[in-house]
Write an enzyme that holds these catalytic residues in place. Structure first.
Site, PDB file in Angstrom:
ATOM      1  N   GLU A  84      37.015  38.440  29.685  1.00  0.00           N
ATOM      2  CA  GLU A  84      36.789  38.155  31.441  1.00  0.00           C
ATOM      3  C   GLU A  84      35.631  39.105  31.927  1.00  0.00           C
ATOM      4  O   GLU A  84      35.180  39.369  32.916  1.00  0.00           O
ATOM      5  CB  GLU A  84      38.075  38.636  31.834  1.00  0.00           C
ATOM      6  CG  GLU A  84      39.458  37.419  31.945  1.00  0.00           C
ATOM      7  CD  GLU A  84      38.973  36.152  31.765  1.00  0.00           C
ATOM      8  OE1 GLU A  84      38.017  35.596  32.628  1.00  0.00           O
ATOM      9  OE2 GLU A  84      39.332  35.159  30.590  1.00  0.00           O
ATOM     10  N   HIS A  89      32.642  37.965  31.291  1.00  0.00           N
ATOM     11  CA  HIS A  89      31.835  37.093  32.767  1.00  0.00           C
ATOM     12  C   HIS A  89      31.372  37.964  34.328  1.00  0.00           C
ATOM     13  O   HIS A  89      30.880  37.617  34.334  1.00  0.00           O
ATOM     14  CB  HIS A  89      33.072  36.094  32.960  1.00  0.00           C
ATOM     15  CG  HIS A  89      33.152  35.615  32.519  1.00  0.00           C
ATOM     16  ND1 HIS A  89      32.694  34.151  31.933  1.00  0.00           N
ATOM     17  CD2 HIS A  89      34.361  34.531  31.625  1.00  0.00           C
ATOM     18  CE1 HIS A  89      32.664  33.470  30.970  1.00  0.00           C
ATOM     19  NE2 HIS A  89      34.458  33.410  31.077  1.00  0.00           N
TER      20      HIS A  89
END
Length: 313
Positions: free
Chosen positions: A131, A134
């Site tokens: 994550e 990202h």
């Protein structure tokens, strides 16, 4: 190459949006499409993170509320040379997670209680590193814009259909049959382009996430565990009620196959795991990699609770 492909797909999506406006409404339609694109991208830039977090039922937690989980994210953010993101937890038995935010300074990461209960610390580290990858690549803004434009293409056709713009004999207006075909095919094409963008970014986040956490097998193990739960029928009720948020998660949270599976914005989990295993064989654990801190009697959110251990736990 992935960045070039993403830019190319975004350009194609924007061009498709303007072409739909031109075909359905002539010059006036293109202007309407352009105004809609600017307006919706402005909204996505400033408010998509708040909207996604609200739709997912996420609640923010502090280092006091969830010391171990917060600590994992903090260590990984430091290792990735990122500002500390806001940390959220979603009350869902399905293990899953996502990141959102327009830039690293305004980022947030969220994990479900299912993920925190069922995964080992190393697996949680692999997921949160994905994550943060990202966040580092600003993927959530890219995918939010892609989803916004994709949805706007379908809205544009509906707008023109009900606004009476097909009436009259103006040469600037399309053949009704051609316009009807475009209104059916254009949203399908937009969905396929959005899928291409999302899948490209997932592969890249897996790669960088493995580098951030220091061991590709941690993320590979986490993905396998998440996939087993989703396939086993563990639901994510928030995502089921708001399927537009599905592309944000590390794994497709929606149950059922058929068209939902066919048009998934996520790559096949088997391919992702195989790439990570190949990466581990080629490079092995990263020297000086992340080592998750352990607390004697607390779970990642601060409440003593037994949970399963992964193969690297």
């Amino acid at each position: 190459m992935n960045f070039f492909r993403t830019a190319l797909l975004l350009a194609a999506l924007t061009a498709l949006f303007l072409v739909v406006g031109q075909v359905l409404g002539g010059r006036q339609g293109m202007i309407i499409a352009l105004v809609m694109a600017v307006g919706m991208n402005f909204f996505a830039y400033w408010f998509s993170d708040k909207m996604v977090l609200s739709m997912s039922g996420a609640h923010e937690v502090s280092a006091h509320d969830a010391p171990e989980f917060h600590g994992i994210v903090a260590q990984l953010a430091e290792r990735a040379q990122l500002p500390m993101p806001r940390v959220y937890i979603i009350d869902s038995d399905q293990p899953n997670a996502f990141a959102t935010g327009r830039n690293p300074q305004n980022a947030a990461v969220a994990a479900t209680t299912g993920l925190l209960h069922q995964l080992s610390r190393e697996e949680i580290a692999g997921v949160m590193a994905h994550e943060l990858a990202h966040v580092k690549h600003r993927d959530m803004l890219t995918m939010s814009i892609a989803a916004t434009i994709s949805g706007a293409i379908g809205m544009l056709g509906t707008l023109f259909m009900f606004s009476g713009m097909f009436g009259g004999r103006s040469e600037d207006r399309p053949n009704p049959l051609a316009a009807l075909a475009l209104m059916i095919l254009a949203p399908l094409g937009a969905t396929l382009v959005q899928m291409g963008i999302s899948r490209s970014r997932e592969y890249e986040a897996d790669r960088l996430g493995a580098e951030i956490c220091g061991n590709p097998l941690w993320l590979a193990s986490a993905l396998a565990r998440i996939e087993n739960n989703v396939r086993g029928g563990v639901p994510n009720y928030q995502a089921e009620r708001n399927p537009a948020t599905a592309h944000m998660y590390i794994a497709n949270p929606l149950s059922g196959g058929g068209l939902r599976s066919l048009f998934s914005t996520h790559p096949a989990m088997e391919d992702r795991i195989a790439r990570l295993e190949a990466m581990a064989q080629s490079h092995g654990p990263v020297s000086g990699g992340y080592a998750p801190a352990r607390a004697a009697a607390s779970s990642p959110w601060g409440t003593p609770r037994p949970r399963q251990r992964g193969p690297w736990g």
